[in-house]
Design a protein around this motif. Structure first.
Motif, PDB file in Angstrom:
ATOM      1  N   GLU A 288       0.830  -1.211   0.000  1.00  0.00           N
ATOM      2  CA  GLU A 288       0.000   0.000   0.000  1.00  0.00           C
ATOM      3  C   GLU A 288       0.872   1.271   0.000  1.00  0.00           C
TER       4      GLU A 288
ATOM      5  N   SER B 206       2.530   1.900  -3.338  1.00  0.00           N
ATOM      6  CA  SER B 206       1.475   2.112  -4.335  1.00  0.00           C
ATOM      7  C   SER B 206       0.904   3.519  -4.221  1.00  0.00           C
ATOM      8  N   ARG B 207       0.717   3.969  -2.983  1.00  0.00           N
ATOM      9  CA  ARG B 207       0.202   5.338  -2.800  1.00  0.00           C
ATOM     10  C   ARG B 207       1.244   6.352  -3.292  1.00  0.00           C
TER      11      ARG B 207
ATOM     12  N   ARG C 264       0.788   6.597  -7.047  1.00  0.00           N
ATOM     13  CA  ARG C 264      -0.365   7.411  -7.464  1.00  0.00           C
ATOM     14  C   ARG C 264      -0.117   8.890  -7.184  1.00  0.00           C
ATOM     15  N   THR C 265       0.510   9.181  -6.053  1.00  0.00           N
ATOM     16  CA  THR C 265       0.788  10.583  -5.705  1.00  0.00           C
ATOM     17  C   THR C 265       1.740  11.208  -6.722  1.00  0.00           C
TER      18      THR C 265
ATOM     19  N   HIS D  91       0.688  -1.340 -11.231  1.00  0.00           N
ATOM     20  CA  HIS D  91      -0.086  -0.235 -10.652  1.00  0.00           C
ATOM     21  C   HIS D  91      -1.004   0.312 -11.733  1.00  0.00           C
TER      22      HIS D  91
ATOM     23  N   PRO E  88      -3.974   5.967 -12.368  1.00  0.00           N
ATOM     24  CA  PRO E  88      -5.011   6.593 -11.535  1.00  0.00           C
ATOM     25  C   PRO E  88      -5.798   7.661 -12.295  1.00  0.00           C
TER      26      PRO E  88
ATOM     27  N   VAL F   1      -5.455  10.556  -6.493  1.00  0.00           N
ATOM     28  CA  VAL F   1      -4.714   9.578  -5.695  1.00  0.00           C
ATOM     29  C   VAL F   1      -5.677   8.508  -5.176  1.00  0.00           C
ATOM     30  N   GLU F   2      -6.841   8.957  -4.643  1.00  0.00           N
ATOM     31  CA  GLU F   2      -7.829   7.998  -4.145  1.00  0.00           C
ATOM     32  C   GLU F   2      -8.940   7.840  -5.179  1.00  0.00           C
ATOM     33  N   GLU F   3      -9.474   6.633  -5.261  1.00  0.00           N
ATOM     34  CA  GLU F   3     -10.483   6.344  -6.271  1.00  0.00           C
ATOM     35  C   GLU F   3     -11.716   7.229  -6.094  1.00  0.00           C
TER      36      GLU F   3
ATOM     37  N   LYS G 232     -15.662   8.503  -6.560  1.00  0.00           N
ATOM     38  CA  LYS G 232     -16.946   7.808  -6.733  1.00  0.00           C
ATOM     39  C   LYS G 232     -17.699   8.388  -7.923  1.00  0.00           C
TER      40      LYS G 232
ATOM     41  N   GLN H 275     -12.190   3.505 -14.769  1.00  0.00           N
ATOM     42  CA  GLN H 275     -10.737   3.717 -14.651  1.00  0.00           C
ATOM     43  C   GLN H 275     -10.032   3.275 -15.925  1.00  0.00           C
TER      44      GLN H 275
END
Ligand SMILES: [Zn+2]
Ligand SMILES: [Zn+2]
Length: 878
Positions: A146, A149-150, A153-154, A408, A411, A425-427, A429, A441
């Protein structure tokens, strides 16, 4: 102590001990500067190969050395998910089971890959432990964890927001087997013997033709122009007119463009913008359309008209047949050219225009160039600095999207209702613009090197401001193979600077490639790969490490040979026997207190040499010259300590002479074990613990050699005079031993020796009992000058600081030797006479071929020479 060293049990025992004690985990101490290495994460695709063993050994040497120097030392291990490489392996496994990944679906395929990768990860960790790698397993990272992976994305989102990541249509390298785009670095260019096809294109509404040359005639179907150089007089009149493409009968313009080479083919070239990077640029300049003629599996698509559905190579043949029929195929020339192949599966790649994600690398390369030219980052060996700068200065945008499932995921979300692109960064909605929940995505994943590029900071917790990031970043050394300088090192420098504002490491150490005895690169195809675990089972880990670093220097390729492995094993055994001797002697006489004023010349000599070796090894380690450091330690321990000092000590111990050599024996051995520990950690720990058990309290302050202090040179021990005298003594013994061997003197026989050593004579003379014992020479007498020795009947050995005269009589039975020589002289004389007669015989000289005559002449010269030497030997006997 057992009689022989059993590497296997010893190694497993000590690794577990170190691990249980937590020695591999550094304690953060803000007053001290840490030493940090991030381990290049091996791919989860396989077991460790010998290249990993080399990486682990070199890094472990550095890490153990710095840890012993008292620096908080972190070696952070990790594993790479290795996107395409892993997916290719698992796809092959699935295919063997008769399963197609597309039918299995994305999620189930991912689950299969994940499961397989997990088993590999554990194996890789166990293998590193067998190699003695003292890395901090509590900080082990995996690129798909995690945290990393973050970080991925960042980094993506920040670059996108700065405008440095973009999506665009570009020519990419397409591997039809892997069904993904590849970066330029992932394609191997191979020289292929192909053909150059000359094809006539009829001009529209005219009887004229223009002839173009191509290596890929099937791409005619995707042509959107024919181009000539504006300076080319041959075609001046044709520019602006149109040609009808053969096969598909589409009209396309003849244009003029500077990029066309007047010398190539006919000077007129076909332009296929969707399938050639140069043509793509010509099309951009001239606003030509792109026509893609290939499906992702490289069968021809609907744009190929009658050829739709054919495979690319079938289509090539079909078009050639049709051109031939229509009389449009002018000629075929054999033509060698370079063709890109997929690095992973060796399929011929196809350049295809497609929508991909790219990083605009120029703005990232600028600070990365400065970091090296300013000297903040140094590259070893230095010659790679130029290679690095050259690549960085000509860097091209980096295609980072891959049409794979393992990795990965990009994003980025697309809105079905308003077309908005949301990068987060975060999925999310819902769509960031219209709020619709119909978002999807991007199906692609990132190039596996994207996450690798962040490795030095993502493993430390970036983007969070963690304690580790604050203390251990920037790291100290990046040690890896020169083959991934661009793939990895350059990109870490770019991304490290971009994300953290600081360099990721200050030194890049590039090791060479491993080769076999004959200097061949190791590969499965050649069948010359060495399995590290088999080698460890046969020779022991320390021996493997010793062999891997013998003779090593940055950037140079390394030969791994059985003789080096044997040398490593023999060295471990030699140290074992030496320690066993010291331990046994000590058990009989436990007075080991070291009194510097009560030591002999040989003690002063070995302590001076220990000090000199320590200083030299420390200097070499600081300069990354590990091969030479190891060689000097080996030569000191084997050649001086074991072969000489211990032999001298045996004589003293045998005669109960005082002072006892034991304090110096123990001191030198214990210090040397610490010096050697980073190179051969297991045998040194085992021997050190054997000493520690028997030594009085306070002799060893730590529970393990690996956390004991690395020795510093003892300057007070430096004693050039003692070194000079002892070296002269050793040389004398050595010379007498050689003379004995040369004359095949039986070991029970004593020979006589007269020594003339000028000013060193008194000091050497004090050692005559030792010389007598070790050289088996008695009596040994000392001469004031050379003139005192007899001139005849002797063997005179001229050495650096002395001369040794051995009467022949003391080595050989003069009478028998004289008789033997006389017989040989008679034989040789007869042979010379025979040869001389023959070479005067005119019949022989006229009939024999010149080669035979010259051979006989050579033989005569050689026999005369031998006769002369025999006579000299006889003279020496008097
Ligand atoms: Zn491929
Ligand atoms: Zn929307």
């Amino acid at each position: 102590m057992p009689k022989a060293y059993e590497a296997g049990n010893v190694e497993q025992k000590w690794y577990k001990f170190w691990l249980d004690k937590g020695y591999f985990t550094p304690k953060i101490n803000l007053k001290k500067k840490p030493f940090v290495i991030i381990m290049p994460p091996p791919n989860v695709t396989g077991e460790l190969h010998i290249g990993h063993a080399l990486t682990a050994t070199l890094e472990d040497i550095m890490v153990r050395w710095h840890r012993m120097k008292g620096e908080p030392t972190l070696w952070l291990p990790g594993v790479d998910h290795a996107g395409i490489a892993t997916q290719v392996v698992v796809e092959k496994m699935l295919a063997e089971e008769g399963v197609d990944r597309h039918k299995l679906g994305r999620e189930k395929t991912q689950a299969r890959i994940r499961q397989w990768a997990e088993s590999r990860r554990q194996m890789i960790a166990r293998q590193h432990q067998r190699l003695g790698a003292s890395c901090d397993w509590s900080r082990e990272r995996y690129t798909l964890d995690e945290g990393p992976s973050r970080a991925v994305r960042t980094a993506f989102v920040r670059l996108y927001e700065k405008g440095l990541i973009y999506r665009g249509e570009r020519i990419i390298n397409w591997c039809p087997r892997c069904a993904t785009a590849l970066s330029d670095l992932e394609t191997d260019h191979k020289d292929i013997q192909g053909n150059l096809y000359y094809v006539r294109y009829p001009l529209e509404d005219s009887k004229e033709f223009i002839t173009v040359a191509t290596t890929r005639p099937e791409t005619i179907l995707g042509d959107t122009a024919v181009a000539v150089n504006p300076r080319d007089k041959r075609y001046k009149a044709m520019v602006g007119k149109k040609v009808i493409l053969p096969a598909v009968k589409r009209a396309v313009p003849i244009i003029a463009d500077e990029a066309v080479d007047l010398e190539f083919g006919t000077g007129a070239v076909k332009i296929t913008p969707a399938h050639d990077p140069v043509d793509f640029e010509v099309a951009q300049r001239n606003s030509l359309p792109l026509i893609n003629i290939l499906n992702p599996d490289v069968t021809m698509n609907e744009n190929a008209g009658p050829y739709a559905g054919l495979d690319r190579f079938e289509c090539r043949q079909a078009i050639l047949d049709d051109l031939e029929k229509e009389g449009l195929l002018v000629k075929i020339e054999p033509y060698g050219h370079s063709v890109g192949h997929c690095m992973r599966c060796q399929t011929v790649i196809e350049p295809i225009a497609s929508q991909q994600w790219f990083i605009d690398t120029k703005p990232l390369a600028e600070p990365a160039i400065k970091a090296v030219t300013s000297g903040r980052i140094s590259i070893l060996p230095e010659r790679f600095t130029k290679v690095y700068l050259n690549w960085m200065e000509n860097i091209r945008d980096w295609c980072i999207s891959r049409q794979l499932w393992w990795g990965h995921r990009i994003p980025v979300w697309y809105c079905h209702d308003c077309g908005e692109v949301t990068v987060a960064v975060e999925e999310p909605k819902t769509c960031s613009k219209c709020g619709s929940s119909k978002i999807e995505q991007d199906p692609d994943v990132l190039d596996t090197w994207f996450s690798s590029a962040l490795w030095p900071h993502s493993t430390m917790g970036w983007p969070d401001d963690t304690e580790d990031l604050g203390y251990f970043y920037p790291t100290t050394v990046m040690e890896t193979g020169y083959d991934i300088l661009f793939f990895w090192v350059a990109r870490m420098i770019m991304m490290g600077l971009e994300d953290t504002g600081d360099i990721p490491f200050s030194t890049v150490y590039l090791h060479g490639l491993l080769r076999d005895e004959k200097g061949e690169k190791m590969s499965k195809v050649r069948g010359n790969v060495v399995d590290p675990l088999d080698t460890i089972a046969k020779y022991g880990t320390d021996a493997l490490r010793f062999a891997l670093t013998s003779d090593i220097s940055p950037g140079n390729d390394i030969k791994l040979t059985p003789s080096r492995l044997e040398a490593g094993r023999n060295f471990a055994n030699k140290l074992w026997n030496a320690t066993r001797f010291v331990v046994r002697s000590f058990e009989q006489d436990p007075d080991i207190e070291f009194k510097r004023d009560k030591i002999t010349l040989e003690d002063r000599w070995i302590l001076s040499r220990l000090s000199g070796t320590t200083a030299s090894v420390t200097r070499l380690m600081a300069n990354f010259q590990f091969g030479e450091a190891q060689r000097q330690l080996h030569d000191f321990l084997w050649g001086e300590f074991c072969d000489w000092y211990i032999e001298f000590a045996k004589i003293r111990l045998g005669s109960k002479e005082r002072p006892s050599p034991l304090p110096v024996l123990v001191h030198t051995l214990e210090t040397s074990l610490r010096l050697l520990h980073p190179f051969m950690p297991f045998v040194t720990e085992e021997l050190w613990q054997n000493l520690k058990q028997r030594l009085p309290d306070g002799w060893a302050e730590t529970g393990s050699i690996m956390i004991a202090a690395y020795p510093g040179a003892d300057e007070k021990a430096v004693d050039p005079q003692a070194e000079r005298v002892m070296e002269a003594i050793i040389e004398i013994i050595h010379a007498v031993r050689n003379a004995r061997a040369e004359h095949k003197v039986e070991s029970s026989k004593w020979v006589e020796a007269q020594v003339c050593a000028g000013e060193l004579t008194p000091a050497i003379a004090a050692y005559s009992p030792t010389i007598e014992t070790l050289a088996r020479a008695r009596p040994v007498s000392f001469l004031e000058s050379r003139g005192e020795a007899p001139g005849e009947n002797v063997l005179a050995l001229v050495l650096k600081d002395s001369e040794v005269i051995i009467p022949m009589e003391s080595m050989v039975d003069l009478k028998a030797e004289r008789k033997r020589l006389e017989q040989e002289i008679a034989q040789a004389g007869a042979e010379v006479t025979r040869l001389e007669a023959r070479l005067k015989d005119s019949a022989f000289l006229t009939k024999a071929p010149p080669a035979v005559v010259s051979k006989e002449q050579d033989r005569l010269v050689e026999r005369k020479d031998r006769l002369e030497r025999l006579k000299q030997s006889l003279d020496r006997l008097g």
